[in-house]
Motif scaffolding. Structure first.
Motif, short mmCIF file in Angstrom:
data_model
loop_
_atom_site.label_atom_id
_atom_site.label_comp_id
_atom_site.label_asym_id
_atom_site.label_seq_id
_atom_site.Cartn_x
_atom_site.Cartn_y
_atom_site.Cartn_z
N GLN A 133 -8.45 1.15 -6.80
CA GLN A 133 -8.15 0.54 -5.50
C GLN A 133 -8.93 1.23 -4.38
N PRO B 33 0.84 -1.20 0.00
CA PRO B 33 0.00 0.00 0.00
C PRO B 33 0.88 1.25 0.00
N GLU C 271 1.37 -0.60 -9.09
CA GLU C 271 0.63 -1.73 -8.54
C GLU C 271 0.60 -1.65 -7.02
N THR C 272 -0.59 -1.49 -6.50
CA THR C 272 -0.78 -1.40 -5.05
C THR C 272 -2.19 -1.84 -4.72
N PRO C 273 -2.39 -2.48 -3.58
CA PRO C 273 -3.75 -2.92 -3.24
C PRO C 273 -4.59 -1.85 -2.58
N ARG C 274 -3.94 -0.77 -2.10
CA ARG C 274 -4.68 0.21 -1.32
C ARG C 274 -3.96 1.55 -1.35
N ARG D 156 -8.31 -9.44 1.58
CA ARG D 156 -7.49 -8.34 1.07
C ARG D 156 -6.93 -7.55 2.23
N THR E 204 -9.54 3.40 -1.41
CA THR E 204 -8.77 4.60 -1.07
C THR E 204 -9.28 5.21 0.22
N VAL F 177 -0.49 5.92 -9.11
CA VAL F 177 -1.45 4.81 -9.09
C VAL F 177 -2.34 4.88 -10.33
#
Length: 299
Positions: free
Chosen positions: A235, A107, A127-130, A298, A237, A122
């Motif tokens: 993602q 993240p 590439e980031t999940p959050r 997640r 946020t 982003v």
């Protein structure tokens, strides 16, 4: 008067290591805080004119989180990117490459100017999940409640770049002007905390590489805002906003939330653009909640 760091005891208990990595042909200095075996790593991006020290009060309250915190190119201990104009696109490319090299898939959090850098990266494919944005720049700086002051700042930075180098550098590092900037942003009435805030700005607000990169970064900061990138950030946020922020009013932050496909807004009262100094604990609590594993696994 300088003030003692009210977060020093918590910070002293956190292991920290300074590292360097080659990014886009230049060297980026960064600091890794916390347990190297922690389940969660978070990448931090500081604001304009600052360096990694600015977000340390938040780090002090992120128990159980491993933090990777670089100095932006041209600030602190990271030199400017070679042969590059420091636009938002350039900073976004740098962040994408830095994250891939040091904390792939982690993240990312951006504060103030860092919120624009993170949003741009982003939206461009980092590439980031959050995503977590603190004091996000959610409206054009030139149109905010301090639009006139922003225009004066434009003249100030342009004058600093146009004057003979020695005179220009002295103007841009002038301690009185730095103190005025600091006093205009601080909202706390706690004298000790105000003294700490001013000491932080006195110590770290003039650690830019040269006047050229400072002007480039300033132009990038006032020519962009998070709104232009928000619709392209799929993602989850978290927006952490201040109810007394003079740079982006809370009404604009509420509108900003609606531009994201999936965003939560946390409002912190009685603070302005210095959440990271004045109210780091509630900010960190919101960050930890955001990073906690959800029901679908997640993070």
């Amino acid at each position: 008067m300088s003030g003692p760091n009210p977060y020093a005891e918590r910070l002293a208990a956190i292991p920290v290591e300074r590292r360097e990595v080659d990014v886009l042909g230049g060297t980026t200095a960064y600091w890794v805080y916390g347990d190297p075996h922690a389940e969660t790593t978070l990448v931090l991006v500081h604001g304009f004119r600052g360096d990694h020290h600015g977000l340390e009060p938040v780090v002090a309250h992120l128990d159980g989180v491993r933090v990777v915190s670089p100095d932006l190119p041209g600030f602190g201990e990271t030199p400017p990117l070679p042969g590059t104009v420091h636009t938002i696109d350039a900073y976004a490319r740098w962040l994408t490459a830095f994250a891939a090299a040091t904390a792939p898939g982690a993240p990312v959090l951006g504060h103030s100017f860092g919120s624009i850098v993170v949003a741009a990266a982003v939206a461009g494919g980092l590439e980031t999940p959050r995503v977590i944005l603190v004091n996000p720049i959610g409206a054009p700086a030139l149109e905010g409640p301090r639009g006139i002051l922003t225009r004066l700042a434009v003249l100030y930075y342009r004058a600093g770049a146009a004057l003979p180098r020695r005179v220009g550098e002295a103007l841009l590092r002038n301690r009185l002007i730095v103190r005025v900037m600091s006093a205009s942003m601080a909202k706390t009435r706690d004298r000790g905390l105000r003294a700490f805030v001013h000491d932080q700005h006195d110590t770290y607000f003039s650690r830019f590489a040269d006047r050229d990169v400072l002007l480039q970064a300033f132009v990038a900061s006032v020519s962009n805002d998070v709104r232009q990138f928000a619709p392209r950030i799929a993602q989850p946020t978290l927006l952490i906003a201040a109810q007394l922020d003079d740079i982006t009013p809370i009404e604009a932050e509420r509108r900003l939330q609606t531009l994201f496909p999936d965003a939560e807004l946390v409002e912190i009262p009685a603070v302005g653009h210095l959440i990271h100094y004045e109210t780091p604990q509630p900010a960190a609590e919101a960050i930890r909640r955001s990073l906690a594993p959800s029901g679908d696994g997640r993070r």
